[in-house]
Design a protein around this motif. Sequence first.
Motif, PDB file in Angstrom:
ATOM      1  N   ARG A 927       0.865  -1.185   0.000  1.00 25.91           N
ATOM      2  CA  ARG A 927       0.000   0.000   0.000  1.00 25.91           C
ATOM      3  C   ARG A 927       0.898   1.230   0.000  1.00 25.91           C
ATOM      4  O   ARG A 927       1.653   1.452   0.945  1.00 25.91           O
ATOM      5  CB  ARG A 927      -0.917  -0.006   1.229  1.00 25.91           C
ATOM      6  N   ARG A 929       1.576   5.545  -0.683  1.00 25.09           N
ATOM      7  CA  ARG A 929       1.086   6.909  -0.824  1.00 25.09           C
ATOM      8  C   ARG A 929       2.273   7.846  -0.822  1.00 25.09           C
ATOM      9  O   ARG A 929       3.317   7.528  -0.234  1.00 25.09           O
ATOM     10  CB  ARG A 929       0.098   7.279   0.264  1.00 25.09           C
ATOM     11  N   HIS A 943      -3.812   9.878  -2.330  1.00 28.56           N
ATOM     12  CA  HIS A 943      -4.664   8.744  -1.997  1.00 28.56           C
ATOM     13  C   HIS A 943      -3.837   7.462  -2.059  1.00 28.56           C
ATOM     14  O   HIS A 943      -2.837   7.384  -2.799  1.00 28.56           O
ATOM     15  CB  HIS A 943      -5.846   8.656  -2.975  1.00 28.56           C
ATOM     16  N   PHE A 945      -2.822   3.686  -2.938  1.00 32.56           N
ATOM     17  CA  PHE A 945      -3.057   2.731  -4.039  1.00 32.56           C
ATOM     18  C   PHE A 945      -2.189   1.525  -3.807  1.00 32.56           C
ATOM     19  O   PHE A 945      -1.169   1.584  -3.116  1.00 32.56           O
ATOM     20  CB  PHE A 945      -2.756   3.379  -5.391  1.00 32.56           C
ATOM     21  N   LYS A 946      -2.587   0.368  -4.339  1.00 31.82           N
ATOM     22  CA  LYS A 946      -1.931  -0.915  -4.115  1.00 31.82           C
ATOM     23  C   LYS A 946      -1.123  -1.315  -5.330  1.00 31.82           C
ATOM     24  O   LYS A 946      -1.587  -1.170  -6.481  1.00 31.82           O
ATOM     25  CB  LYS A 946      -2.952  -2.000  -3.804  1.00 31.82           C
TER      26      LYS A 946
END
Length: 1198
Positions: A927, A929, A943, A945-946
Amino acid sequence: MNEGSTPAQQDGGPAQVPMMSPNGSVPQIYVPPGYVQQIIEENGVRRVLVLPQTEFHPGGHSPLHHPPPPQPHAHAHLQAFIPHPHIMHAPPHLYSGMAGGTGDMNPQYISQYHPAHTSIYSEQEPHPQHGRPAFAHRDERASKTYERLQKKLKERQGVGGGGVGGLAPSKDSPPPSPQKSRGTPPSGGDLQNGLGGKGAEEQAQPSAAVAGLGKSPGRGKEAESGELDEEAKALQNCLDAICKPVVTDIQARGVSLSWVAPSRTEGDEEPKEGEESPAEPSLTYEVSVSYNGKDGKYKAAHSGVELSATLQDLRPATDYHVRVQAMCNCLQGIPSDPVSFTTLSCEPDTPSPPRKASGTKSSLVLQWKAPCDNGSKIQNYILQWDEGKGTSVFEQCFYGPQKQYRLSKLSTASRYSFRLAAKNDMGVSEFSEVVHIMTSCSVPAPPLSPELVQPGVTWLCVRWQRPAGSPKEDDISYVLEMEEEGSGYGFQASYDGEELSHTIRNLHRSTTYRFRVVAYNAEGKSNPSAVSEFTTAPDRPSCPCRLTVKGKPHPTSFRLTWEPPKDSGGSDVTKYVVELSEGLCGSSWNQVYSGSAMECVCDGLSPGCSYQARVHCISAGGESPLTEALQVQTPPVPPGPCQPPRVVGKPKAREVQIRWAPPLVDGGSAVSSYSVEMFAPQVEESREVYQGCELDCTVGSLLPGRSYAFRIRAANKAGYGPFSERSEVTTGPGAPETCRPPCFTCKSPTCAVVSWEAPACNGAAVSEYRLEWGAAEGSMQLCYTGAALSHEMRGLLPATNYFCRVQAVNVAGVGLFSDAVLCQTPCSVPATVSSVHALRESEMRVECRTTEREEDEEEEEEEEEDEEAAPLLYSPSTCLGLRWEAPCDHGSEITSYLIDLGEKQPILTGPVTKYIIQNLQPDTTYRIRIQALNSLGAGPFSHTFKLKTKPLPPLPPRLECTASSHQTLRLKWGDGPAKAQPTDSLQYHLQMEDRNGRFISLYKGPCHTHKVQRLNESTSYAFRIQAFNEAGEGPFSTVYTFTTPLSPPAPLKAPRVERVDESCEVSWETLPPMKGDPVIYCLQSMQGNSDFKQIYRGSATSFQLPNLSSSTDYRFRVCAVRQCQDAPEIIGPYSSTVILLPPRIDTPGASGATGSKAAEAQKPKRSLTDEQFSFLIIALLAVTSILIAVAIQYFVIE
C-alpha cells in the motif's frame, strides 16, 4: 337634229353617209338581205349602223357559245352601244319574212332584236340549211376578224378542252342542238352516277382505268410483276369474255341497260369428281359512255355488282355509245364492244328572260335568245306580260317564231313584267324568270338652284330638289357643276349621280365657289339651274410661336412672351389664352390670361415650384392648337421656423432624445438638413449638438439633474431659416460614478479581505455594490452583491494571482466598474500529489550511479560502458517503479517527496517524479502513498493505491542434442512433450551465436524441441537458452556447443549394364572429391536369389564381370565411399538396382525374325535419366490439367 345612216357596202363593211331629216325622225332606209340596222345616239346626234347579220339556225338552234354580258356605259341615261357582232353567214330571205310577219313593226327596229354578243364555239364551217345559199361575200376587215376569232377558239379549246370530246358549253349559253353537235358532250354537271362527279383527269381516259394482263399500266402489283398464277389467268380470261350490253328502255334523258355475266371458257379445267368446285368470285361492272362516236373517249357512268343499270341525265336526241367492263379485285377485264343508241326528243329547255333592246315613252322592243330545242325544231315563242298592273296574273302578248317583239301604246315611265316560253312539236317549255322593264320618260325640267347645307374649311355640303312635275318612276340623275371664283376654267362637273346632296371636298379655305345643277334621264338633259355662291369657312390658326420666359423668374411670379402664329387660318387673331399648370404631370390647367396682348405676368405662385405654361389663339376660324408646354421653375426661399423640439420619453441622466417636426413652410425646396443648438446651465453661449436630415437626435454627455435649453432651425437650397423658440429639458438622476480600485488584504494563503470606498451617487443613494473576482482579467465572475463596503474571500489557492473590481448601483442605474486590481495570495505547502502511475517493465532500467566523488572520477568510463553495454532492467519481482505528476508547489519549490510503504520505513526522495523501490519481496502487495515537501512544510498525502511485485522468473533448463546430421541439429531441453500445450505458461527462448560472437534468436515459444537447419558439415555451434513466464524472463543458461558430422557422398544413379558375349560391363557416374576427400566406389552384385556381394571397390567408374551364367539373372548396385583424412570413411547410399536377364536360346524351327526379337529382348533396358523423368512428369501434369479444364468447361460452365 343631224342624223347619219350607214349603208352596208358590198363586202359587208360599215360606211357612214350623212343624211338630213326635216322632222327629226329616223328615215326608213333599205336594208339588204343578211344585214340589220342599229340606231345609236351620241351627243344629240343619232346614227344608224347597218351591220351584217350573224348566222341564224332555222331549227331554232342558238350558237354554241355565249360570251359574258357587255360592260355598262359610264352614263346610265345614255343608250347602250351594241358592239359589232361576229360575222357569220345567214339565209338572205330569213329576216325579210320575219319582218313581214310583225305586222305594224317598223323595219328600222328589226336590227335591235338580234343579240348583241355572240361568238363561234365549234370549228365546223357554217353550212346553209334547207338548200338555201349562204351569203359568202366578206371584206378584208371581216376576214381578219373571223381568223382572229378562230385562233382564240383554238386556244380556248386547248386550255379548257380537258373534258370528253371537246369543250363544254358555258353555263350562260343555251345547250347545243343534239343533231348539230353530237360530238360535243354536255357540261360536266349534267350527268350523275359517275358522269358528273369525277374530275377531268379521271374522265378523259376511261380505258386507262382498265387493268389488263402483262405490262398494262392499270394493273395491280401482281400484273406489274408479270407473273400470275394459273387461277389468276383463268379469271382474267373470264373477265375479258364479257359480252356487249343490251339497251332495253330509251327515254329522252335516260336509258336502261342490261348485260350477261361472263362465264369461264371451255379450256378451263373442270373440277374432278370428289373435289369441290371453286367459289365464284364477286364481279364488279363499270359502264362507260362516249359522246363523240364509237372510238371517242369514254367516261365512267355507273359502277356496281348488278347486271343492269339505268343512266340518267342524258341529253335528248343525242347519239351515245356505251360499253361495260368486268372487274374482280385488282383484275380488270377488257371492255366489251360498244353499243350505240339515240335518246328521244322532248320539249325545249327553259329560255332565258327577254331583255329590252330599245324603248320610248310609249313603246318597248324586247329580244330573247333561242333555247336548246332538244331534237325538235322550235316553232313558236310565247311572250306573256302583266299589262303594267303589278300583279302576278300574266296575259299573252305575243305568239310567233320571231325572237323579238315591239309593244306600243304603253304608259310613260311605267314598269311592266314579262316572261317567255318556247314551243316545238314535243310540247311547251317552262316559262323563264320574270323580268321587269320600264318605259322612258320626258326630259326633266330645270331644278331649283342648289342650297348650302353646311360649309367647311375644305368642303361644302350642297343639296338640291327634284325637278317639279317629274314622276316618281322616272330615273333622274343629276350633274353638279362648280366654278371656283377667279379660276377662269368655268363650270366643271363635280358630281354625277342620283343623290340629292353632295359634299365637295379638297377645296380652299375662305374661298367663294359657284354651283349649278343639271338633271337628266334617258331622254336627255335639262337646262342648268340658277347659280348659287357659297364660301368655305376659314381655318383655325396655327399655334403661337416662341413661347418663352421674359427676364428671370421670381419666387412668386414670372413674365411670359410669345409671337403671333405663322398661319392665321384666313382670319385675324382676336385674342390669346394662356393656361398654367402646377407640377410636371399637366393634369390640371388653369387660365391665367385672355387678351390680345402677346405677353402676360403670372403671379401668385409658390416659391420653388415647377409650372407648365401653354398658349393658344382664337380667330373666326376657331381655336389654334396649343403650344408645347413650357416648363418654368420658380426659385425657392429659406424655410420657415420650426416648432420647438420636444423630449421623447423620460429624460435620462446623461442623455436626452429630442424630436421635432418639419417647418410648415419649406420655402419651395425640400428641407435638406436641421441644426440643433443647446444652452448649458449657467452658460450664455449655445453650441451646436446636431446637424443632419433626421427629425430626431440624441444629445449625450450631459450631467444628471441639470436643466438644458434646445432650439432648432431648418435649411434648404436657399439657406437656413429662423430659429425656433427654446425648449427647456431637465435630466434625470444618473447612475453612480465609477468606484475607486478596491483594497486587498490576505489573512491566510487561502483567505483574503477586499474593501472599497463609496463613489459619488449622482442624485440617488447607492443601493448595492457588485464585486467581481477571477483568476484572469477577462474572465471575472460576480462573487458578491450587497451594501457593505468589504467582503471576505475564502477557498483561495496559495501563491496565486487574482483580479477583482467593484461597481456601484442605485435606482438610476448601474455605475461603471472600477479598474481591475491584481491580488496575490502568499506561498504555502505543496498540493496533494494527484496522479500516480506504475512503471512498465521496459521502463525499469538500471542506472549505475555511485557517490558524487566516484562520478567525477569515472564519468568518462561510465559513458563508454553505457554505449557498449545494453541497459539493464530491474527485476519486477523485487522492484516496483513509480511515476507521478508534480503537484502545485504553491509558491515554494518542492524539495523532496516522501513515499510511505506502510509497515516499512518511508522513503525520502529528491525532487524527482519517478522512483524505483528495490529490495522488495516477490509476489507481495504493498500500500503506497506519496507526499510533497517544500521549504514551508509537507503537503497532504496522496490517496493510497496498491501495487504487487511479480513472482521470481524461472531458471534456464538443460540443453542437449538428440539428433544430428551434416546440415541439421535437433535440440531438446526440459522435461515435457515435444509439442506445446495450451495451458503451458512457461516459455523458452533459444539463441545461437553467430560468426560475430552475438547471440541471435532461433526460437521463442512453449515447445521443448527445436531443429536447427541449414548448417555446415563438421562445424561447431554455440547455443544458450532462457525460460520466462508471467513473472518475467529468467537468466540465460551456460553456453552449449554442438558439432555437425561430415556429410556422406551423394547417391549415385543406377549403373548401366551391357552384356558382352559371356561377360558384362557395368559402368556408373563419377562424383567429384568432397572438400579434398577422395571418393571411391563399391559395386555389389546378386546372382539369383542370393545376397548382395561386393565384387569391386575402387576409384574406377566401370567393372567387367566375366563368366556369366546363361541361366541366371544378375542384379547390380553401386555406392560412393568418402575417405576422410582424420575420420573413418563414410559410405553413401546405394543406387537403384539394375537387373541383367539371361539370354534366350532359339529353337531349331524358329525363324530368323524370332531370333532377332530374342536378341533385342536380351539387351538390357536402360533406365530414364533425371531430365527425361522430369519431362515425363511435366507432360503428365499438362495432360491432366487440360483434361480437368475441358471437364470444367463442359460440365460446370455450360
